[in-house]
Design an enzyme around this catalytic site. Structure first.
Site, PDB file in Angstrom:
ATOM      1  N   GLU A   1       0.828  -1.157  -0.036  1.00 54.45           N
ATOM      2  CA  GLU A   1      -0.084   0.101   0.003  1.00 54.45           C
ATOM      3  C   GLU A   1       0.805   1.256   0.035  1.00 54.45           C
ATOM      4  OE1 GLU A   1      -2.056  -1.816   3.269  1.00 54.45           O
ATOM      5  OE2 GLU A   1      -3.942  -0.941   2.471  1.00 54.45           O
TER       6      GLU A   1
HETATM    7  N1  MCN Z   1       6.943  -8.334  -0.291  1.00 52.95           N
HETATM    8  C1  MCN Z   1       8.485  -8.526  -0.311  1.00 52.95           C
HETATM    9  N2  MCN Z   1       9.227  -7.770   0.399  1.00 52.95           N
HETATM   10  C2  MCN Z   1       9.014  -7.183   1.367  1.00 52.95           C
HETATM   11  C3  MCN Z   1       7.446  -6.999   1.342  1.00 52.95           C
HETATM   12  C4  MCN Z   1       6.566  -7.680   0.543  1.00 52.95           C
HETATM   13  O1  MCN Z   1       8.756  -9.328  -1.256  1.00 52.95           O
HETATM   14  N3  MCN Z   1       9.608  -6.641   2.125  1.00 52.95           N
HETATM   15  C5  MCN Z   1       6.140  -8.849  -1.244  1.00 52.95           C
HETATM   16  C6  MCN Z   1       5.174 -10.069  -0.585  1.00 52.95           C
HETATM   17  O2  MCN Z   1       5.759 -11.314  -0.594  1.00 52.95           O
HETATM   18  C7  MCN Z   1       4.053 -10.058  -1.518  1.00 52.95           C
HETATM   19  C8  MCN Z   1       3.705  -8.425  -1.886  1.00 52.95           C
HETATM   20  O3  MCN Z   1       5.306  -8.095  -1.711  1.00 52.95           O
HETATM   21  O4  MCN Z   1       4.162 -10.937  -2.535  1.00 52.95           O
HETATM   22  C9  MCN Z   1       3.054  -7.798  -1.054  1.00 52.95           C
HETATM   23  O5  MCN Z   1       3.216  -8.153   0.317  1.00 52.95           O
HETATM   24  P1  MCN Z   1       2.504  -7.120   1.494  1.00 52.95           P
HETATM   25  O6  MCN Z   1       2.673  -6.013   1.308  1.00 52.95           O
HETATM   26  O7  MCN Z   1       2.838  -7.920   2.650  1.00 52.95           O
HETATM   27  O8  MCN Z   1       0.888  -7.303   0.940  1.00 52.95           O
HETATM   28  P2  MCN Z   1      -0.160  -8.481   1.030  1.00 52.95           P
HETATM   29  O9  MCN Z   1       0.532  -9.687   0.437  1.00 52.95           O
HETATM   30  O10 MCN Z   1      -0.723  -8.260   2.414  1.00 52.95           O
HETATM   31  O11 MCN Z   1      -1.083  -7.772  -0.045  1.00 52.95           O
HETATM   32  C10 MCN Z   1      -2.072  -7.050   0.033  1.00 52.95           C
HETATM   33  C11 MCN Z   1      -1.665  -5.646  -0.541  1.00 52.95           C
HETATM   34  C12 MCN Z   1      -2.932  -4.728  -0.258  1.00 52.95           C
HETATM   35  S1  MCN Z   1      -3.595  -4.505   0.902  1.00 52.95           S
HETATM   36  C13 MCN Z   1      -3.509  -4.449  -1.653  1.00 52.95           C
HETATM   37  S2  MCN Z   1      -5.086  -3.754  -1.458  1.00 52.95           S
HETATM   38  C14 MCN Z   1      -3.114  -4.967  -2.990  1.00 52.95           C
HETATM   39  C15 MCN Z   1      -1.698  -5.109  -2.975  1.00 52.95           C
HETATM   40  O12 MCN Z   1      -1.111  -5.648  -1.987  1.00 52.95           O
HETATM   41  N4  MCN Z   1      -3.937  -5.286  -4.073  1.00 52.95           N
HETATM   42  C16 MCN Z   1      -3.134  -5.534  -5.317  1.00 52.95           C
HETATM   43  N5  MCN Z   1      -0.863  -5.175  -4.180  1.00 52.95           N
HETATM   44  C17 MCN Z   1      -1.648  -5.521  -5.120  1.00 52.95           C
HETATM   45  N6  MCN Z   1      -1.164  -5.895  -6.238  1.00 52.95           N
HETATM   46  C18 MCN Z   1      -1.698  -6.460  -7.324  1.00 52.95           C
HETATM   47  N7  MCN Z   1      -1.184  -6.790  -8.470  1.00 52.95           N
HETATM   48  N8  MCN Z   1      -3.286  -6.560  -7.356  1.00 52.95           N
HETATM   49  C19 MCN Z   1      -3.894  -6.168  -6.187  1.00 52.95           C
HETATM   50  O13 MCN Z   1      -5.113  -6.394  -6.371  1.00 52.95           O
END
Ligand code: MCN
Ligand code: FES
Ligand code: FES
Length: 904
Positions: free
Chosen positions: A866
């Site tokens: 986000e």
């Molecule tokens: N990640 C990483 N290294 C980090 C943090 C995260 O490699 N230090 C990677 C994670 O492994 C994950 C991705 O980044 O594959 C997102 O991780 P995270 O920020 O923890 O978010 P969530 O997996 O909980 O995903 C939800 C978030 C939200 S709230 C929305 S809304 C959203 C989003 O991610 N909607 C999306 N990204 C999106 N991306 C796509 N393509 N489509 C959506 O609908």
């Protein structure tokens, strides 16, 4: 009916179909070529692109009666397969071109057509091509796609080999912190990743097609519903109304705070007494064919008594407004913030005070895949498959309404073509559930794009007033805030959203004294759903634009004003929490040279007709649900020595697959296991424990920690006294547990009634730099470059996080300039709602990482999803002002608003 003989992917095929059927549907249904995706269904997204008689064509709006015999068709299936990838597909994998993957087949076919006619395009020619052919992607921000096209073209010209595109695991065997391609990539680039509508085509005979009868007014009492004529339509099996719903017929909004004046039981599954918003579902016609279902729906008679429609928060707050939910006031939740000493004396004596009123709009999520799902009974269990990114959460939200015990329900997430948060809310789950229960048959429902727009939640508009007090040399002394959230008619997550105003207005800065109040308002516009950033973009737009207004008043540079005030040791967040890292000064140091260069360039390149400018913004957002958020994951050893991870980390398209694999692989490194020997069983409540919803950028932290914990437990169980590891057979012989349960609870606590507390254990930080050009004659703004300095902790997978950031920046540009869902008709298409196509997004986007390890994140990671959408819009709005002196305070900055501000 008509018969056609087509040359499809080099093979002659006969099809018999309705003359008005689309070519896309015939390719999908009659020929099983489900790489052809139907997104918008109206020629606006390019997901259905194919090559017809040598020409790139959108097949969704081409009727079969216009297709001649011997027409040649090439679909993605004819370009490359999982066992024999085409260079374009390989490049898409290498550059992270497929996030959700829904747009990928259309883009790949489009690229094939481009490179056939122009083997050496420039980047701008690639962008022109995708623009002209309306290839739309909501996930990637387009830059990785252009990178992939350029690389594929090099391979096709023989300047590079396929081998050059293959990711090689480094010698130390680690994939954490690399660009290892996500495990679902091959399926996504070959069109074999089955989305809900693809599985929907293969449901068993007897499956009923659902068509909704929906309200076409925004507020009304229901006098009667007559289904007699509809049920007499041949092929209609049953019309399901509220009378058929056995439970409470309500979706519970899970009220978070006791002071909420609502009870959370306000959203009907099928309307019974009232219509609360346009598009509300009143009945479901279940029929043998989509055509019969449509005919039936047109025959359902609904008698309504119209009521006043309150389409914005001020209208619903007027003295004479009636209660939308009788018994609950339209202003149903109030959130205060009180940090430090009283602000009034500070404002009275401060050197400088600035104040502004701001508005952030009803931003639509605009995924390319519209909502889709199905339900069926398996013995006495109700199975629901949907785009849910919170399968357990949704089960608990809809079970009482349906009258089913959660243990008799199974929720499964289909491969999902993007949600961006709208699927934090249940959408059709309860509808297909009710229909399956009432008919006893499998049922299938696929929204049109119009339904997607009109009957799924949107970002809640927010009206915010902020005042800041500072010293003459730019030190912030205090802040006063007031914010009003128009949350539509349904309360779900509205109170929590309102809390975000307390947590994030002014976030990033050391502000010793804050006072303010926010409120959640029930209206009759579209219901408020989570949208990427959930309150962050709404909270940080006002304070980040006001920071620029303050800088101007002080005669300071906006970046240096920020530098002076960002968190350093001893600072606390608006909730009084000590930040877990203090990276903002370093992040600003990193962006400063670019900022100075950009200012010089803008000044040099401005003309009387085109004014150029530069803007900055700081953003902070929490990773997690508030307080002691938790997650559970299992890891099991298989007979062949491989490991399976059981997790309900929901996948919007962001990469739950890669997140799980990268984290598990890192945690299992003592076993020296290769990534292909880690299997994933995801997002099914009958198979995996509760990981919690994929919202609040929480999953890498919370689910990542639980995954790590499960893997570590497995490794511990396998470890022999001499430090070597037991095999599967040895584990069995010693009767040792093969499946291990991992759990994590965040060391955080909820905010109190004054918005004070330590709600998140990990935050994400961003510094944004926007470079814009404003056309003086029209007010049209073009974002020419975006830079984001990101501290998201240690990175699991750079291909994923780069993609998250480019995609988030693109959505921030849409939020700043073009996207809205205010006009229910005009904004119900992709183009009408201001969807950013490729030419609206700059090719010049840069990411600079500052990786500060997080004490509470798995291997030091925080979240990412986000934060890239929390700061681009104020940076762009500040850049517009810097360019031409037009100050925009309500979004989106349509050209006419900029023009009016210029003239004003
Ligand atoms: N990640 C990483 N290294 C980090 C943090 C995260 O490699 N230090 C990677 C994670 O492994 C994950 C991705 O980044 O594959 C997102 O991780 P995270 O920020 O923890 O978010 P969530 O997996 O909980 O995903 C939800 C978030 C939200 S709230 C929305 S809304 C959203 C989003 O991610 N909607 C999306 N990204 C999106 N991306 C796509 N393509 N489509 C959506 O609908
Ligand atoms: Fe055909 Fe969108 S253009 S589905
Ligand atoms: Fe393009 Fe999701 S990857 S829409």
């Amino acid at each position: 009916m008509i018969k056609r003989t087509l040359q499809v992917n080099g093979v002659s095929r006969n099809v018999v179909c309705e003359p008005d059927e689309s070519l896309a549907n015939v390719l999908r249904q009659n020929l099983g070529l489900t790489s052809v995706k139907v997104g918008c269904g109206t020629g606006l997204c390019g997901s259905c692109s194919i090559i017809k008689d040598g020409k790139l064509t959108r097949s969704c709006n081409l009727k079969m009666k216009r297709i001649e015999n011997r027409t040649t068709v090439i679909t993605l299936e004819g370009i490359g397969t999982p066992g024999n990838l085409h260079p374009i597909q390989m490049a898409w994998i290498a550059y992270g071109g497929a996030q959700c993957g829904f747009c990928s087949p259309g883009f790949l076919v489009s690229t094939y057509a481009l490179l056939t006619s122009n083997p050496k395009p420039t980047r701008e020619e690639v962008r022109d091509w995708f623009q002209k052919n309306r290839n739309a992607c909501r996930c990637t921000g387009y830059k990785p796609l252009v990178d992939a096209v350029m690389a594929a073209a090099e391979v096709m010209r023989g300047e590079k080999t396929m081998d050059d595109l293959i990711f090689r695991i480094p010698e130390d065997g680690r994939i954490w912190g690399t660009k290892f391609p996500r495990p679902t990539a091959v399926a996504k680039v070959t069109g074999t990743w089955d989305f809900g509508a693809d599985v929907g085509l293969r449901l068993p005979p007897g499956t009923l097609h659902c068509e909704l009868v929906q309200a076409e007014v925004s507020h009304a009492n229901i006098k009667s519903i007559d289904v007699t004529e509809a049920e007499a339509v041949p092929g209609v099996f049953k019309v399901v109304t509220h009378k058929d719903v056995k439970g409470k017929n309500r979706i519970t909004g899970l009220i978070t705070f006791p002071s909420n004046k609502g009870d959370g039981w306000d959203r009907p599954i099928l309307c019974d007494e009232k219509v609360f918003q346009y598009g509300d579902a009143i009945a479901i016609v279940c029929a043998d064919s989509p055509k019969a279902a449509k005919e039936g729906a047109a025959k359902v008679k609904v008698e309504l008594e119209q009521l006043p429609e309150y389409m914005s928060a001020p209208a619903a707050m007027a003295d004479d407004a009636i209660e939308i939910h009788p018994g609950t006031p339209n202003v149903y939740y109030v959130q205060k913030i009180a940090k430090g000493p009283e602000t009034a004396p500070i404002f009275d004596s401060a050197d400088v005070v600035v104040e502004g009123d701001y508005y952030t709009q009803r931003q639509p999520h605009l995924p390319i895949e519209p909502d889709v799902g199905f339900a069926y009974m398996d013995e006495d269990k109700l199975y629901i498959h949907s785009k849910s990114i919170g399968v357990h959460l949704h089960m608990f939200m809809i079970a009482p309404g349906l009258g089913v015990e959660p243990e008799n329900m199974v929720m499964v997430q289909n491969p999902t073509g993007g949600t961006f948060g709208y699927k934090f809310s249940p959408t059709m789950e309860a509808l297909v559930g009710a229909a399956a229960l009432a008919t006893g048959r499998p049922v299938y429902l696929n929204y049109t794009y119009k339904q997607q727009q009109q009957y799924t939640g949107k970002r809640s508009p927010q009206f915010t007033t902020v005042r800041m007090a500072a010293t003459n040399d730019g030190k912030l002394l205090g802040m006063e805030t007031d914010w009003t959230v128009d949350h539509g008619p349904y309360s779900e997550f509205g109170d929590l959203l309102t809390l975000r105003g307390a947590q994030f207005i002014g976030a990033g800065y050391d502000i010793p004294a804050i006072r303010g109040e926010g409120r959640t308002v029930c209206t009759n516009h579209c219901w408020g759903a989570a949208f990427r950033g959930y309150g962050g973009p709404e909270a940080e737009f006002p304070s980040e634009v006001l920071m620029d207004e303050l800088a101007e008043k002080l005669g300071m540079d906006p970046l240096e004003l920020r530098y002076k005030n960002v968190y350093r040791k001893g600072s606390t967040t608006p909730t009084g929490q000590d930040p877990e890292v203090y990276s903002l000064p370093e992040m600003i140091d990193k962006v400063r040279p670019k900022y100075e260069a950009a200012k010089k360039k803008a000044a040099a390149e401005s003309t009387d007709a085109i004014k150029r400018g530069v803007g900055v913004a700081v953003a902070v957002y929490g990773s997690g649900l508030d307080g002691p958020d938790s997650a559970e994951v299992d890891a099991a050893l298989n007979a062949d020595g491989s490991v399976t991870i059981y997790s309900t980390w929901g996948d919007h398209g962001q990469g739950a697959d890669m997140g799980t694999l990268g984290t598990a692989h890192e945690a299992l490194r003592p076993l020296n296991i290769t990534p292909d020997r880690i299997h994933l069983v995801m997002a099914d409540t009958s198979l995996a424990p509760m990981a919690g919803p994929a919202g609040g950028s929480r999953s890498q932290v919370m689910v990542g920690q639980a995954t790590k914990n499960a893997c570590e437990r497995l490794v511990t169980a396998m470890t022999k006294p001499d430090g070597t590891f037991r095999t599967y057979d040895e584990m069995v012989a010693e009767k040792l547990e093969l499946r291990h349960h991992g759990k994590f609870t965040a060391p955080a606590n909820d905010c109190d009634e004054n918005g004070q507390g330590n709600p998140f254990c990990c935050y994400m930080y961003g510094v944004f730099l926007a470079e814009v050009a404003v056309e003086v004659a029209t007010g049209k703004t073009t974002v020419e470059a975006m830079t984001m300095v990101a501290d998201i902790g240690m990175v699991n997978n750079f291909l994923v996080t780069d993609g998250q950031i480019y995609g988030g920046l693109a959505q921030g540009i849409g939020l700043a300039l073009s996207e809205d869902y205010e006009d229910i008709q005009k904004h119900s298409t992709l183009a009408g709602a201001g969807f950013p196509y490729i030419k609206q997004i700059p090719d010049n986007m840069e990411i600079i990482y500052v990786e500060s390890p997080r004490p509470d994140g798995p291997f030091g990671a925080s979240g990412v999803g986000e934060i890239p959408l929390c700061g681009p819009h104020p940076a762009i709005i500040n850049a517009i002002y810097n360019a031409c002196g037009a100050r925009i305070r309500d979004l989106p900055a349509y050209p006419e608003k900029v023009l009016a501000a210029l003239k004003g």
